[in-house]
Design a protein around this motif. Sequence first.
Motif, PDB file in Angstrom:
ATOM      1  N   LYS A 107       0.834  -1.201   0.000  1.00  0.00           N
ATOM      2  CA  LYS A 107       0.000   0.000   0.000  1.00  0.00           C
ATOM      3  C   LYS A 107       0.873   1.256   0.000  1.00  0.00           C
ATOM      4  O   LYS A 107       1.934   1.299   0.630  1.00  0.00           O
ATOM      5  N   HIS A 108       0.417   2.276  -0.699  1.00  0.00           N
ATOM      6  CA  HIS A 108       1.031   3.591  -0.576  1.00  0.00           C
ATOM      7  C   HIS A 108       0.683   4.143   0.795  1.00  0.00           C
ATOM      8  O   HIS A 108      -0.444   3.958   1.277  1.00  0.00           O
ATOM      9  N   VAL A 109       1.634   4.815   1.428  1.00  0.00           N
ATOM     10  CA  VAL A 109       1.449   5.199   2.827  1.00  0.00           C
ATOM     11  C   VAL A 109       1.599   6.705   3.010  1.00  0.00           C
ATOM     12  O   VAL A 109       2.579   7.315   2.566  1.00  0.00           O
ATOM     13  N   TYR A 110       0.621   7.274   3.680  1.00  0.00           N
ATOM     14  CA  TYR A 110       0.636   8.680   4.073  1.00  0.00           C
ATOM     15  C   TYR A 110       0.389   8.710   5.574  1.00  0.00           C
ATOM     16  O   TYR A 110      -0.508   8.020   6.068  1.00  0.00           O
ATOM     17  N   THR A 111       1.191   9.467   6.316  1.00  0.00           N
ATOM     18  CA  THR A 111       1.106   9.385   7.766  1.00  0.00           C
ATOM     19  C   THR A 111       1.289  10.734   8.435  1.00  0.00           C
ATOM     20  O   THR A 111       1.941  11.635   7.902  1.00  0.00           O
ATOM     21  N   GLU A 112       0.702  10.838   9.621  1.00  0.00           N
ATOM     22  CA  GLU A 112       1.003  11.968  10.489  1.00  0.00           C
ATOM     23  C   GLU A 112       2.439  11.834  10.976  1.00  0.00           C
ATOM     24  O   GLU A 112       3.051  10.767  10.900  1.00  0.00           O
ATOM     25  N   LYS A 113       2.976  12.926  11.471  1.00  0.00           N
ATOM     26  CA  LYS A 113       4.302  12.889  12.046  1.00  0.00           C
ATOM     27  C   LYS A 113       4.188  12.865  13.571  1.00  0.00           C
ATOM     28  O   LYS A 113       3.132  13.208  14.095  1.00  0.00           O
ATOM     29  N   PRO A 114       5.236  12.431  14.261  1.00  0.00           N
ATOM     30  CA  PRO A 114       6.480  11.862  13.735  1.00  0.00           C
ATOM     31  C   PRO A 114       6.255  10.456  13.188  1.00  0.00           C
ATOM     32  O   PRO A 114       5.354   9.754  13.636  1.00  0.00           O
ATOM     33  N   THR A 115       7.101  10.065  12.245  1.00  0.00           N
ATOM     34  CA  THR A 115       6.945   8.742  11.660  1.00  0.00           C
ATOM     35  C   THR A 115       7.302   7.638  12.637  1.00  0.00           C
ATOM     36  O   THR A 115       6.848   6.504  12.495  1.00  0.00           O
ATOM     37  N   ALA A 116       8.124   7.969  13.648  1.00  0.00           N
ATOM     38  CA  ALA A 116       8.561   6.973  14.616  1.00  0.00           C
ATOM     39  C   ALA A 116       9.015   7.687  15.883  1.00  0.00           C
ATOM     40  O   ALA A 116       9.165   8.913  15.907  1.00  0.00           O
ATOM     41  N   GLU A 117       9.252   6.907  16.924  1.00  0.00           N
ATOM     42  CA  GLU A 117       9.720   7.478  18.191  1.00  0.00           C
ATOM     43  C   GLU A 117      11.232   7.662  18.206  1.00  0.00           C
ATOM     44  O   GLU A 117      11.749   8.475  18.974  1.00  0.00           O
ATOM     45  N   LEU A 128      12.634   0.976   4.004  1.00  0.00           N
ATOM     46  CA  LEU A 128      11.661  -0.033   3.599  1.00  0.00           C
ATOM     47  C   LEU A 128      10.703   0.518   2.548  1.00  0.00           C
ATOM     48  O   LEU A 128      10.424  -0.137   1.533  1.00  0.00           O
ATOM     49  N   ALA A 129      10.206   1.727   2.778  1.00  0.00           N
ATOM     50  CA  ALA A 129       9.265   2.331   1.830  1.00  0.00           C
ATOM     51  C   ALA A 129       9.951   2.640   0.507  1.00  0.00           C
ATOM     52  O   ALA A 129       9.377   2.430  -0.569  1.00  0.00           O
ATOM     53  N   GLY A 130      11.175   3.135   0.576  1.00  0.00           N
ATOM     54  CA  GLY A 130      11.891   3.478  -0.647  1.00  0.00           C
ATOM     55  C   GLY A 130      12.173   2.275  -1.517  1.00  0.00           C
ATOM     56  O   GLY A 130      12.065   2.335  -2.749  1.00  0.00           O
ATOM     57  N   GLU A 131      12.534   1.155  -0.898  1.00  0.00           N
ATOM     58  CA  GLU A 131      12.870  -0.045  -1.660  1.00  0.00           C
ATOM     59  C   GLU A 131      11.631  -0.763  -2.175  1.00  0.00           C
ATOM     60  O   GLU A 131      11.709  -1.530  -3.141  1.00  0.00           O
ATOM     61  N   SER A 132      10.489  -0.535  -1.559  1.00  0.00           N
ATOM     62  CA  SER A 132       9.281  -1.266  -1.926  1.00  0.00           C
ATOM     63  C   SER A 132       8.629  -0.755  -3.202  1.00  0.00           C
ATOM     64  O   SER A 132       7.860  -1.463  -3.841  1.00  0.00           O
ATOM     65  N   GLY A 133       8.903   0.500  -3.545  1.00  0.00           N
ATOM     66  CA  GLY A 133       8.286   1.081  -4.729  1.00  0.00           C
ATOM     67  C   GLY A 133       6.964   1.765  -4.465  1.00  0.00           C
ATOM     68  O   GLY A 133       6.349   2.292  -5.390  1.00  0.00           O
ATOM     69  N   VAL A 134       6.506   1.786  -3.198  1.00  0.00           N
ATOM     70  CA  VAL A 134       5.259   2.491  -2.880  1.00  0.00           C
ATOM     71  C   VAL A 134       5.557   3.973  -2.698  1.00  0.00           C
ATOM     72  O   VAL A 134       6.684   4.371  -2.384  1.00  0.00           O
ATOM     73  N   ARG A 135       4.536   4.806  -2.891  1.00  0.00           N
ATOM     74  CA  ARG A 135       4.675   6.220  -2.580  1.00  0.00           C
ATOM     75  C   ARG A 135       4.513   6.386  -1.077  1.00  0.00           C
ATOM     76  O   ARG A 135       3.672   5.732  -0.448  1.00  0.00           O
ATOM     77  N   HIS A 136       5.319   7.267  -0.500  1.00  0.00           N
ATOM     78  CA  HIS A 136       5.263   7.471   0.947  1.00  0.00           C
ATOM     79  C   HIS A 136       5.371   8.957   1.236  1.00  0.00           C
ATOM     80  O   HIS A 136       6.149   9.681   0.613  1.00  0.00           O
ATOM     81  N   GLY A 137       4.546   9.416   2.179  1.00  0.00           N
ATOM     82  CA  GLY A 137       4.511  10.839   2.489  1.00  0.00           C
ATOM     83  C   GLY A 137       4.196  11.088   3.955  1.00  0.00           C
ATOM     84  O   GLY A 137       3.574  10.260   4.620  1.00  0.00           O
ATOM     85  N   VAL A 138       4.640  12.235   4.434  1.00  0.00           N
ATOM     86  CA  VAL A 138       4.433  12.643   5.821  1.00  0.00           C
ATOM     87  C   VAL A 138       3.708  13.986   5.837  1.00  0.00           C
ATOM     88  O   VAL A 138       4.029  14.888   5.046  1.00  0.00           O
ATOM     89  N   VAL A 139       2.734  14.113   6.702  1.00  0.00           N
ATOM     90  CA  VAL A 139       1.986  15.363   6.829  1.00  0.00           C
ATOM     91  C   VAL A 139       2.931  16.479   7.263  1.00  0.00           C
ATOM     92  O   VAL A 139       3.623  16.359   8.280  1.00  0.00           O
ATOM     93  N   GLN A 140       2.955  17.567   6.501  1.00  0.00           N
ATOM     94  CA  GLN A 140       3.748  18.747   6.858  1.00  0.00           C
ATOM     95  C   GLN A 140       2.843  19.965   6.681  1.00  0.00           C
ATOM     96  O   GLN A 140       3.086  20.865   5.887  1.00  0.00           O
ATOM     97  N   ASP A 141       1.780  19.958   7.470  1.00  0.00           N
ATOM     98  CA  ASP A 141       0.658  20.876   7.275  1.00  0.00           C
ATOM     99  C   ASP A 141       1.012  22.337   7.445  1.00  0.00           C
ATOM    100  O   ASP A 141       0.413  23.206   6.808  1.00  0.00           O
TER     101      ASP A 141
END
Length: 395
Positions: A107-117, A128-141
């Motif tokens: 799945k393409h993934v869009y997420t709130e931040k922070p992406t991790a602790e 992982l996201a870069g190698e998988s070929g999915v689009r990935h994005g982080v909210v930067q509102d």
Amino acid sequence: MTTRTLGVVMNGVTGRMGYRQHLVRSILAINEGGGVAVAGGGRVLLQPVLVGRSESKLREICERHAIKNWTTDLAGALRDPDNHLYFDAQVTSARVGAITRAIEAGKHVYTEKPTAETLAEAVELARLAGESGVRHGVVQDKLFLPGLLKLRRLVDGGFFGRVLSVRGEFGYWVFEGDWQSAQRPSWNYRAEDGGGIALDMFCHWSYVLENLFGRVEAVTARTVTHIAERVDEDGRAYRATADDAAYGIFELEAGVVAQINSSWCVRVHRDELVEFQVDGTHGSAVAGLRGCRIQHRASTPKPVWNPDVPVTHSFRDDWQEVPDNEEFDNGFKVQWEMFVRAVVDGTPFPYDFTAGARGVRLAEAGLRSSAEGRRVELRELREFGEVRTAPAEAL
């Protein structure tokens, strides 16, 4: 014109931010407006599939907005081939595991931040996201706030000359929860649940400073837990283990110095809940959520320090309001539309997991600076490069 529908698994929309900004003001608003315009003249509608732990909350939201699909089974939602996107607005501590499962499901993934602790986890997600070929994005509102869009316009137009410094003030008084209910969820004040204002807000300041003035190279910070005990949503007292205020000095590229105070223990005496003052050789600006005022060097008064006489000059009157000059849409909605276009058209998304990892790195550096009582250069932390995204086929 062709119209198609994409399924969007939305995890965590029973919370305030996920519900108000992402579901109601973004996804549902996009559909009400006829969908996202994509390359070739087509449009894309979004079919939300709500995921969470509370059946009653999910059912109530779906009934309120005539949404067809909800489930407590995240794995099942990710297996559904009609669901192309995964969105995460959960508590931070639950994010990495869920996003990892979504990436593994293609799945393409869009997420709130922070992406991790932690930075290590954020970098691994980006890899992982870069190698998988999915689009990935982080909210930067905050980049899409009218006030900061005006500030961006000033930077691009050369208004400031050479930027010297940035001073930011963010925050408000969050009630302890005893005699008045708190405006923020209790997990924000528990470190074991991923809480803390440094982890929350330094991720914001990372992308704001980077996109407007340059990347952060070093930080000196002090994090504090001012209120030691709070009361949760069920009326139970608990010990606050996370920082509720963070005071930072950020050294940027080209010698720009930024000072930003972030606090949930401050009473507001300014025009907006967040304000940035930018000072340059040719002019200064003060930007908030919506407004932006400027003072050019030709209009700058010449104050003289004299504590023996009262000040009669109104310094605020020397500033000029920056006009809108355009209509500003909801920033969360605008970025959702950008991400959907990136997914459908197979184009890069600028605010990806690598940008998200830089935000976590700044938060980690700030926490280390406070714990060790010293200035921390970001290169002291684990280095990582730009994660190369594998080519993704347009949907």
